[in-house]
Design a protein around this motif. Structure first.
Motif, PDB file in Angstrom:
ATOM      1  N   ARG A 165      -1.383 -12.352  -7.297  1.00  0.00           N
ATOM      2  CA  ARG A 165      -0.552 -11.232  -7.748  1.00  0.00           C
ATOM      3  C   ARG A 165      -1.176  -9.895  -7.358  1.00  0.00           C
ATOM      4  NH1 ARG A 165       4.592 -12.895  -9.109  1.00  0.00           N
ATOM      5  NH2 ARG A 165       4.482 -14.800 -10.352  1.00  0.00           N
ATOM      6  N   GLN A 166      -2.503  -9.798  -7.474  1.00  0.00           N
ATOM      7  CA  GLN A 166      -3.162  -8.560  -7.102  1.00  0.00           C
ATOM      8  C   GLN A 166      -3.029  -8.286  -5.610  1.00  0.00           C
ATOM      9  OE1 GLN A 166      -7.178  -8.949  -8.531  1.00  0.00           O
ATOM     10  NE2 GLN A 166      -6.669  -8.239 -10.582  1.00  0.00           N
ATOM     11  N   GLN A 167      -3.168  -9.328  -4.796  1.00  0.00           N
ATOM     12  CA  GLN A 167      -3.002  -9.144  -3.357  1.00  0.00           C
ATOM     13  C   GLN A 167      -1.576  -8.714  -3.017  1.00  0.00           C
ATOM     14  OE1 GLN A 167      -4.223 -12.849  -1.597  1.00  0.00           O
ATOM     15  NE2 GLN A 167      -6.395 -12.556  -2.087  1.00  0.00           N
ATOM     16  N   ALA A 168      -0.611  -9.327  -3.706  1.00  0.00           N
ATOM     17  CA  ALA A 168       0.776  -8.921  -3.477  1.00  0.00           C
ATOM     18  C   ALA A 168       0.994  -7.473  -3.905  1.00  0.00           C
ATOM     19  CB  ALA A 168       1.729  -9.857  -4.231  1.00  0.00           C
ATOM     20  N   GLY A 169       0.397  -7.094  -5.048  1.00  0.00           N
ATOM     21  CA  GLY A 169       0.516  -5.716  -5.499  1.00  0.00           C
ATOM     22  C   GLY A 169      -0.135  -4.737  -4.545  1.00  0.00           C
ATOM     23  N   ASP A 170      -1.300  -5.107  -4.013  1.00  0.00           N
ATOM     24  CA  ASP A 170      -1.976  -4.237  -3.043  1.00  0.00           C
ATOM     25  C   ASP A 170      -1.129  -4.061  -1.785  1.00  0.00           C
ATOM     26  OD1 ASP A 170      -4.080  -3.990  -4.779  1.00  0.00           O
ATOM     27  OD2 ASP A 170      -5.284  -5.567  -3.850  1.00  0.00           O
ATOM     28  N   ALA A 171      -0.509  -5.157  -1.353  1.00  0.00           N
ATOM     29  CA  ALA A 171       0.348  -5.054  -0.168  1.00  0.00           C
ATOM     30  C   ALA A 171       1.536  -4.138  -0.424  1.00  0.00           C
ATOM     31  CB  ALA A 171       0.826  -6.455   0.247  1.00  0.00           C
ATOM     32  N   GLN A 172       2.131  -4.234  -1.621  1.00  0.00           N
ATOM     33  CA  GLN A 172       3.259  -3.366  -1.953  1.00  0.00           C
ATOM     34  C   GLN A 172       2.827  -1.905  -2.049  1.00  0.00           C
ATOM     35  OE1 GLN A 172       6.438  -4.158  -2.110  1.00  0.00           O
ATOM     36  NE2 GLN A 172       6.069  -6.328  -1.700  1.00  0.00           N
ATOM     37  N   ARG A 173       1.638  -1.680  -2.618  1.00  0.00           N
ATOM     38  CA  ARG A 173       1.138  -0.304  -2.706  1.00  0.00           C
ATOM     39  C   ARG A 173       0.873   0.276  -1.321  1.00  0.00           C
ATOM     40  NH1 ARG A 173      -1.102  -2.712  -7.255  1.00  0.00           N
ATOM     41  NH2 ARG A 173      -0.669  -1.617  -9.214  1.00  0.00           N
ATOM     42  N   ALA A 174       0.304  -0.551  -0.443  1.00  0.00           N
ATOM     43  CA  ALA A 174       0.064  -0.074   0.918  1.00  0.00           C
ATOM     44  C   ALA A 174       1.379   0.263   1.620  1.00  0.00           C
ATOM     45  CB  ALA A 174      -0.707  -1.134   1.711  1.00  0.00           C
ATOM     46  N   ARG A 175       2.392  -0.581   1.422  1.00  0.00           N
ATOM     47  CA  ARG A 175       3.692  -0.302   2.026  1.00  0.00           C
ATOM     48  C   ARG A 175       4.302   0.964   1.426  1.00  0.00           C
ATOM     49  NH1 ARG A 175       7.923  -1.964   4.840  1.00  0.00           N
ATOM     50  NH2 ARG A 175      10.036  -1.744   3.997  1.00  0.00           N
ATOM     51  N   ALA A 176       4.162   1.135   0.112  1.00  0.00           N
ATOM     52  CA  ALA A 176       4.682   2.352  -0.528  1.00  0.00           C
ATOM     53  C   ALA A 176       3.987   3.596   0.023  1.00  0.00           C
ATOM     54  CB  ALA A 176       4.510   2.257  -2.035  1.00  0.00           C
ATOM     55  N   ALA A 177       2.670   3.503   0.226  1.00  0.00           N
ATOM     56  CA  ALA A 177       1.941   4.651   0.773  1.00  0.00           C
ATOM     57  C   ALA A 177       2.418   4.969   2.187  1.00  0.00           C
ATOM     58  CB  ALA A 177       0.443   4.353   0.763  1.00  0.00           C
ATOM     59  N   THR A 178       2.656   3.925   2.988  1.00  0.00           N
ATOM     60  CA  THR A 178       3.149   4.143   4.352  1.00  0.00           C
ATOM     61  C   THR A 178       4.533   4.788   4.342  1.00  0.00           C
ATOM     62  OG1 THR A 178       1.890   2.224   5.128  1.00  0.00           O
ATOM     63  CG2 THR A 178       3.688   3.006   6.523  1.00  0.00           C
ATOM     64  N   LEU A 179       5.406   4.292   3.477  1.00  0.00           N
ATOM     65  CA  LEU A 179       6.756   4.874   3.394  1.00  0.00           C
ATOM     66  C   LEU A 179       6.706   6.314   2.897  1.00  0.00           C
ATOM     67  CD1 LEU A 179       8.724   1.827   1.927  1.00  0.00           C
ATOM     68  CD2 LEU A 179       8.715   2.665   4.282  1.00  0.00           C
ATOM     69  N   ASN A 180       5.848   6.594   1.931  1.00  0.00           N
ATOM     70  CA  ASN A 180       5.721   7.974   1.451  1.00  0.00           C
ATOM     71  C   ASN A 180       5.242   8.901   2.557  1.00  0.00           C
ATOM     72  OD1 ASN A 180       6.586   7.428  -1.157  1.00  0.00           O
ATOM     73  ND2 ASN A 180       4.517   6.997  -1.907  1.00  0.00           N
ATOM     74  N   GLN A 181       4.323   8.402   3.381  1.00  0.00           N
ATOM     75  CA  GLN A 181       3.851   9.215   4.493  1.00  0.00           C
ATOM     76  C   GLN A 181       4.959   9.475   5.501  1.00  0.00           C
ATOM     77  OE1 GLN A 181       0.887  10.679   4.674  1.00  0.00           O
ATOM     78  NE2 GLN A 181       1.552  11.686   6.566  1.00  0.00           N
ATOM     79  N   GLU A 182       5.780   8.451   5.771  1.00  0.00           N
ATOM     80  CA  GLU A 182       6.906   8.641   6.681  1.00  0.00           C
ATOM     81  C   GLU A 182       7.908   9.642   6.115  1.00  0.00           C
ATOM     82  OE1 GLU A 182       8.543   4.815   7.362  1.00  0.00           O
ATOM     83  OE2 GLU A 182       6.819   4.054   8.502  1.00  0.00           O
ATOM     84  N   ILE A 183       8.142   9.549   4.803  1.00  0.00           N
ATOM     85  CA  ILE A 183       9.067  10.506   4.173  1.00  0.00           C
ATOM     86  C   ILE A 183       8.523  11.917   4.267  1.00  0.00           C
ATOM     87  CG2 ILE A 183      10.055  11.206   1.962  1.00  0.00           C
ATOM     88  CD1 ILE A 183      10.224   8.246   1.232  1.00  0.00           C
ATOM     89  N   ALA A 184       7.221  12.076   4.012  1.00  0.00           N
ATOM     90  CA  ALA A 184       6.616  13.404   4.086  1.00  0.00           C
ATOM     91  C   ALA A 184       6.695  13.968   5.497  1.00  0.00           C
ATOM     92  CB  ALA A 184       5.162  13.327   3.618  1.00  0.00           C
TER      93      ALA A 184
END
Length: 309
Positions: free
Chosen positions: A78-97
């Protein structure tokens, strides 16, 4: 009285004596010889009962160990899945910015874009880079056992050599006091919604468990942040942990640090500049207000905002 006298003088039943006399008359010993087979059978039964009891007691421990291993495996997944989702969220936020910056630049809104960048920096919504310091805290070499909730330095049965949530909170607040512009703990960016807590044996930041050693990174004025932190009460406190309890503590200057953004940052309140509260559009959550001044915290929570350079 006759019965009592008889019992005191002849405690053994006369039938036993008569049987012994009959055995002697037949040329046998007064008492029957021991029976090895019976004794061996009794001992075998006792050994079997003891073995079964021991196996019955050990089996639950094996089951518990198996369940614990399975639970740990599921938590790690679950932690690995959460880390992957957080990394994807960070990437998407950077693209939005990036897209937002291009749009604002195309519309010749450089001033608004600069103000937005400063606000994102202050709230931890974007990654930041620059010179700073890295403070490392770790349990003493003799630390053992588990901690307890509450004030870790007030209970006599708590291992004083272990780093506690209060220690990390004090160090983080000391860095804000010394002029830090951004702070992270083990790669977790601290924002105005961050919390440092102590749950059982684990230290957690924003509901994420931390692993030793505990690395507190801060970006600030080169050559000044280190000196200012050492001169604060938090610096004296950290040094006291090392001197009095053996906690391993170090402060190192770095010419370049990069602190990640907090991927959990969400827009809760939007308002047109210059409009009153009636023009605000909310998402249903309670509004939060960010300032540029760090605030003090309790032993379990750190509340602060970064300041723009």
């Amino acid at each position: 009285m006759t019965l009592l006298t008889e019992m005191m003088e002849r405690p053994l039943d006369p039938a036993y004596a008569a049987e012994a006399e009959r055995r002697v008359a037949r040329g046998l010993s007064p008492t029957p010889p021991p029976r090895p087979l019976r004794i061996a059978a009794i001992l075998l039964v006792l050994a079997l009962v003891i073995t079964i009891a021991a196996l019955a007691l050990r089996q639950p421990r094996a089951v518990i160990a198996e369940q614990k291993a399975d639970l740990i495996s599921r938590i790690e997944e679950r932690q690995q899945a959460g880390d992957a989702q957080r990394a994807r969220a960070a990437t998407l936020n950077q693209e939005i910015a990036t897209a937002r910056g291009q749009l604002l630049a195309a519309q010749d809104l450089q001033t608004l874009n600069s103000e937005l960048a400063a606000a994102e920096l202050g709230t931890g919504a974007i990654a930041v880079s620059g010179p700073g310091v890295v403070i490392t805290l770790d349990d003493s070499a003799q630390a053992a056992g588990s901690g307890a909730a509450g004030d870790p330095r007030a209970a006599g049965d708590v291992d004083q050599g272990r780093v506690q949530a209060r220690d990390l909170a004090i160090v983080a607040n000391g860095l804000w006091q010394a002029g830090a512009e951004a702070v992270s703990i083990n790669g977790h960016r601290l924002t105005s919604l961050s919390a440092i807590r102590f749950a059982g044996d684990a230290l957690i930041v924003d509901f994420r468990p931390l692993t030793r050693p505990y690395v507190v990174s801060a970006i600030g004025e080169k050559g000044q942040l280190h000196t200012r932190f050492v001169g604060t009460d938090a610096g004296s406190y950290a040094q006291g942990l090392a001197d009095n309890y053996g906690v391993r503590y170090s402060v190192d200057d770095h010419d370049q640090l990069t602190l990640p953004a907090d991927p959990s940052m969400d827009v809760r309140v939007a308002r047109v500049p210059g409009a009153g509260p009636s023009a605000a559009a909310t998402s249903g959550a309670a509004p939060t207000t960010a300032t540029n001044t760090p605030a003090a915290t309790t032993t379990a929570t750190t509340t602060k905002e970064a300041v723009s350079p």
